[in-house]
Scaffold this motif. Structure first.
Motif, mmCIF file in Angstrom:
data_model
loop_
_atom_site.group_PDB
_atom_site.id
_atom_site.type_symbol
_atom_site.label_atom_id
_atom_site.label_comp_id
_atom_site.label_asym_id
_atom_site.label_seq_id
_atom_site.Cartn_x
_atom_site.Cartn_y
_atom_site.Cartn_z
ATOM 1 N N VAL A 94 0.811 -1.107 0.075
ATOM 2 C CA VAL A 94 -0.160 -0.060 0.006
ATOM 3 C C VAL A 94 0.726 1.423 0.170
ATOM 4 O O VAL A 94 2.022 1.339 0.613
ATOM 5 C CB VAL A 94 -0.921 0.016 1.239
ATOM 6 C CG1 VAL A 94 -1.866 -1.265 1.215
ATOM 7 C CG2 VAL A 94 -0.252 -0.027 2.482
ATOM 8 N N ARG A 105 1.872 5.094 1.121
ATOM 9 C CA ARG A 105 1.623 5.718 2.506
ATOM 10 C C ARG A 105 0.442 6.444 2.494
ATOM 11 O O ARG A 105 -0.318 6.707 3.528
ATOM 12 C CB ARG A 105 3.047 6.551 2.695
ATOM 13 C CG ARG A 105 3.044 7.235 3.996
ATOM 14 C CD ARG A 105 4.420 8.102 4.071
ATOM 15 N NE ARG A 105 4.408 8.898 5.207
ATOM 16 C CZ ARG A 105 3.469 9.923 5.594
ATOM 17 N NH1 ARG A 105 2.612 10.459 4.743
ATOM 18 N NH2 ARG A 105 3.694 10.517 6.995
ATOM 19 N N VAL A 114 -2.613 4.721 3.416
ATOM 20 C CA VAL A 114 -2.869 4.271 4.789
ATOM 21 C C VAL A 114 -2.888 5.566 5.670
ATOM 22 O O VAL A 114 -4.026 5.537 6.754
ATOM 23 C CB VAL A 114 -1.289 3.765 5.445
ATOM 24 C CG1 VAL A 114 -1.388 3.149 6.752
ATOM 25 C CG2 VAL A 114 -1.091 2.356 4.534
ATOM 26 N N SER A 115 -2.532 6.747 5.423
ATOM 27 C CA SER A 115 -2.739 7.932 6.217
ATOM 28 C C SER A 115 -4.137 8.204 6.044
ATOM 29 O O SER A 115 -4.690 8.769 7.182
ATOM 30 C CB SER A 115 -1.811 8.998 5.349
ATOM 31 O OG SER A 115 -1.961 10.303 6.100
ATOM 32 N N LEU A 158 1.451 4.667 10.975
ATOM 33 C CA LEU A 158 1.159 4.285 9.357
ATOM 34 C C LEU A 158 1.953 3.076 9.335
ATOM 35 O O LEU A 158 0.916 2.021 8.848
ATOM 36 C CB LEU A 158 1.919 5.606 8.682
ATOM 37 C CG LEU A 158 1.017 6.731 8.606
ATOM 38 C CD1 LEU A 158 1.961 7.812 7.829
ATOM 39 C CD2 LEU A 158 -0.355 6.643 8.363
ATOM 40 N N THR A 159 2.787 2.629 9.897
ATOM 41 C CA THR A 159 3.651 0.986 9.615
ATOM 42 C C THR A 159 2.805 0.234 10.319
ATOM 43 O O THR A 159 2.356 -0.566 9.758
ATOM 44 C CB THR A 159 4.930 1.375 10.158
ATOM 45 O OG1 THR A 159 5.844 2.307 9.597
ATOM 46 C CG2 THR A 159 5.658 -0.242 9.918
ATOM 47 N N PHE A 219 -0.293 0.245 11.131
ATOM 48 C CA PHE A 219 -1.739 0.335 10.448
ATOM 49 C C PHE A 219 -1.733 -0.556 9.031
ATOM 50 O O PHE A 219 -2.776 -0.811 8.655
ATOM 51 C CB PHE A 219 -2.606 1.877 10.543
ATOM 52 C CG PHE A 219 -3.938 1.710 10.143
ATOM 53 C CD1 PHE A 219 -4.714 1.033 11.294
ATOM 54 C CD2 PHE A 219 -4.605 1.827 8.762
ATOM 55 C CE1 PHE A 219 -6.139 1.210 11.097
ATOM 56 C CE2 PHE A 219 -5.898 1.644 8.698
ATOM 57 C CZ PHE A 219 -6.636 1.243 9.886
ATOM 58 N N ALA A 220 -0.686 -0.165 8.537
ATOM 59 C CA ALA A 220 -0.258 -0.978 7.285
ATOM 60 C C ALA A 220 -0.576 -2.354 7.418
ATOM 61 O O ALA A 220 -1.196 -3.116 6.665
ATOM 62 C CB ALA A 220 0.807 -0.574 6.500
ATOM 63 N N LEU A 237 -4.026 -3.345 8.237
ATOM 64 C CA LEU A 237 -4.980 -3.601 6.941
ATOM 65 C C LEU A 237 -4.719 -5.139 6.501
ATOM 66 O O LEU A 237 -5.641 -5.830 6.131
ATOM 67 C CB LEU A 237 -4.621 -2.669 5.973
ATOM 68 C CG LEU A 237 -5.328 -1.301 6.002
ATOM 69 C CD1 LEU A 237 -4.780 -0.468 4.909
ATOM 70 C CD2 LEU A 237 -6.729 -1.352 5.632
#
Length: 161
Positions: A71, A73, A76-77, A95-96, A98-99, A102
């Motif tokens: 994905v 960045r 994800v943001s 962000l890391t 949450f990636a 997902l």
């Protein structure tokens, strides 16, 4: 109907496994993220885009395989803004994490659909995007689904060795 024709063993496994993964991506974005997702195309791994954030999900069962959720960045943001808090949308650690989350949601949805086929899915692990090229040998017939979502493009690689 399957999106991928099968011609030999690894491709047959990829074909059987791909539809549940594709449906899981669409479901996660629709029901959990709250936006649209549509499969745009399926292409060979060698032709697929490489986004910044990647996580791998090991697949065992009738064959050994791997799913990589790749994905950008920005996507994800936007997801963090929608689901958590706009003030965290630029925090690299968030962000890391949450990636990977997902990927975990996609794996969780797919698990429901592939358990009866004998596949077992591992937990997502963050990987360097450059590793994608080493995970999928060209002769294995691995594929990448390109999805357009309401918050950006996502690439999901799947294949068996």
């Amino acid at each position: 109907m399957s999106f991928i024709p099968a011609t030999h063993t690894t491709e047959t496994l990829t074909k059987r496994f791909s539809d549940p993964v594709i449906n899981s991506v669409i479901d996660v974005f629709k029901y959990f993220v709250g936006t649209t997702a549509e499969l745009e195309t399926i292409i060979d791994v060698s032709d697929a885009p490489r986004h910044l954030l990647s996580s791998a999900i090991e697949v065992n069962g009738p064959g050994k395989g791997i799913v990589v959720v790749n994905v950008p960045r920005d996507l994800v943001s936007r997801a963090v803004t929608l689901l958590i808090d706009e003030t965290l949308a630029e925090d690299e650690h968030v962000l890391t994490d949450f990636a990977c989350e997902l990927s975990n949601m996609i794996a969780g949805q797919a698990k429901k659909a592939v358990d009866h086929m004998g596949f077992q899915l591992g937990h997502p692990t963050l990987i360097e995007t450059e590793q994608i090229d080493t995970l999928y040998p060209p002769e294995a017939g691995s594929k990448c689904g390109i999805f357009q979502t309401g918050i950006g493009e996502i690439a999901v690689y799947f294949g068996f060795v």
